[in-house]
Scaffold this active site. Sequence first.
Site, PDB file in Angstrom:
ATOM      1  N   LYS A  50      36.811   4.795  33.773  1.00 15.96           N
ATOM      2  CA  LYS A  50      36.553   6.021  32.885  1.00 15.96           C
ATOM      3  C   LYS A  50      37.772   6.160  32.107  1.00 15.96           C
ATOM      4  CE  LYS A  50      32.438   7.132  34.336  1.00 15.96           C
ATOM      5  NZ  LYS A  50      31.960   6.582  35.553  1.00 15.96           N
TER       6      LYS A  50
HETATM    7  C1  LIG Z   1      30.859   7.106  36.572  1.00 11.57           C
HETATM    8  C2  LIG Z   1      29.941   8.198  36.667  1.00 11.57           C
HETATM    9  C3  LIG Z   1      29.478   8.940  37.584  1.00 11.57           C
HETATM   10  C4  LIG Z   1      30.170   8.501  38.994  1.00 11.57           C
HETATM   11  O1  LIG Z   1      31.563   8.199  39.046  1.00 11.57           O
HETATM   12  P1  LIG Z   1      32.135   7.572  40.340  1.00 11.57           P
HETATM   13  O2  LIG Z   1      33.542   7.785  40.266  1.00 11.57           O
HETATM   14  O3  LIG Z   1      31.872   6.072  39.787  1.00 11.57           O
HETATM   15  O4  LIG Z   1      31.407   7.424  41.495  1.00 11.57           O
HETATM   16  C5  LIG Z   1      28.646   9.864  37.628  1.00 11.57           C
HETATM   17  N1  LIG Z   1      28.136  10.357  36.667  1.00 11.57           N
HETATM   18  C6  LIG Z   1      28.290   9.662  35.388  1.00 11.57           C
HETATM   19  C7  LIG Z   1      27.490  10.111  34.182  1.00 11.57           C
HETATM   20  C8  LIG Z   1      29.151   8.467  35.387  1.00 11.57           C
HETATM   21  O5  LIG Z   1      29.406   7.724  34.264  1.00 11.57           O
END
Ligand SMILES: *Cc1c(COP(=O)(O)O)cnc(C)c1O
Length: 400
Positions: A186
């Site tokens: 992210k």
């Molecule tokens: C990555 C993501 C999540 C979940 O986040 P994690 O930290 O990987 O659990 C939720 N929603 C979206 C749109 C994502 O891209």
Amino acid sequence: MAGAELIGKEEIKEVMDVLETGILMRYNFDKERNGVFKVREFEEAFAKYCGASYALGVTSGSSALKVALTALDVGPGDEVLVPAFTFLATYEAVMEVGAIPVMVDIDETLNLDPKEIEKKKTQYTKAVIPVHMCGSAANIDKIMEVARKNKLLVLEDNAQGCGASFQGKKLGSFGDMGIFSFDYVKTLTTGEGGMIITNNLDLYHRAEWYHDHGHDHNPKVGRGLEGRTILGFNYRMNELQGALGLAQLRKLDYIVAEQQKNKKIIKDALAQVQGMGFRHLPDPAGDSATFLAFNLPDEDKAQRFQNMLSAEGVDTVCYKRNAWHYVPNWEHFLARSTANSKKYPFTDPTYKGKVQYLRESIPQAEDILGRTLVMGLSVKMSPEKLNQIKKGIEQAAKNM
Ligand SMILES: *Cc1c(COP(=O)(O)O)cnc(C)c1O
């Protein structure tokens, strides 16, 4: 890849502060920790960055969604409107709290179409989750207006849009609550981690209690003597994550600025291609520019162009054919194969609705995602790399 590209001495210093005290837990041990409260500091800085009153660090973006839905009192019997284009976690979180996700269509922003809210809501609908996919805003002002009019709660899934804004206001701060992910890929990363923001003290408290077994975190007494009103679970962020988050947050504006520069160069090259269109950005200046989404007149041309690009070493994703981000491709979800052998919550007797997940009910997603290609961008893209992409685009266009 964003934040992961920039891990360096700033992160090392913050993490070393924690390791020097040895106190890895965010709560308690006030004497031993020597004034080091990294998660708390990260929360305060993050809330300020987003223009929100409160922020709560948690273990992941997925748990942030679950904790927020719990704080909002979404649960058995409730339906929640969720766009057909999102990561699985958004649907999983709704089911984790015992509610039923209702699949809704997207618009040219690639995000939840505000017109869908009144079309797909039923007497059981309690909340809507706009997801700001691929770093750019949904039509969030319109979504808020329609949701308010229909008395629906709004939880923004801004896992992918950290640092992005709409008309000067940070994404995640429009809804009743907003969530972020700091997983490794992210915009900011703490290895794994997540954040919840809200302006509502009551919702903040409910999230804070739930995420730590009900603890009320009364600073006047020891942890063992703290009060509690609701049961909870453990989704606590630890101090190492908080330390990483602090260092990463200071780099966020730089990340966005660099990605915007790289995006412009590639977008300008694509704009020369006959028939090329681009994803609608409600506020281009607020784009976090983690991805570039462009489209061709039809699916066949998009697939051909994708193959041509690929032959030039330029990778793109067509999300209509992606296994993890488009509901019609989730065979286990469509079979309602929850981890529970009784298929809870779909078989919950308190649920009176009749949810269905039909491709025919999301014609705009089928059309738009089918002819849209998405390119992931980075902070560090050398002139050579950008040139190779530009040349690849030119060559692919010639071969079409
Ligand atoms: C990555 C993501 C999540 C979940 O986040 P994690 O930290 O990987 O659990 C939720 N929603 C979206 C749109 C994502 O891209």
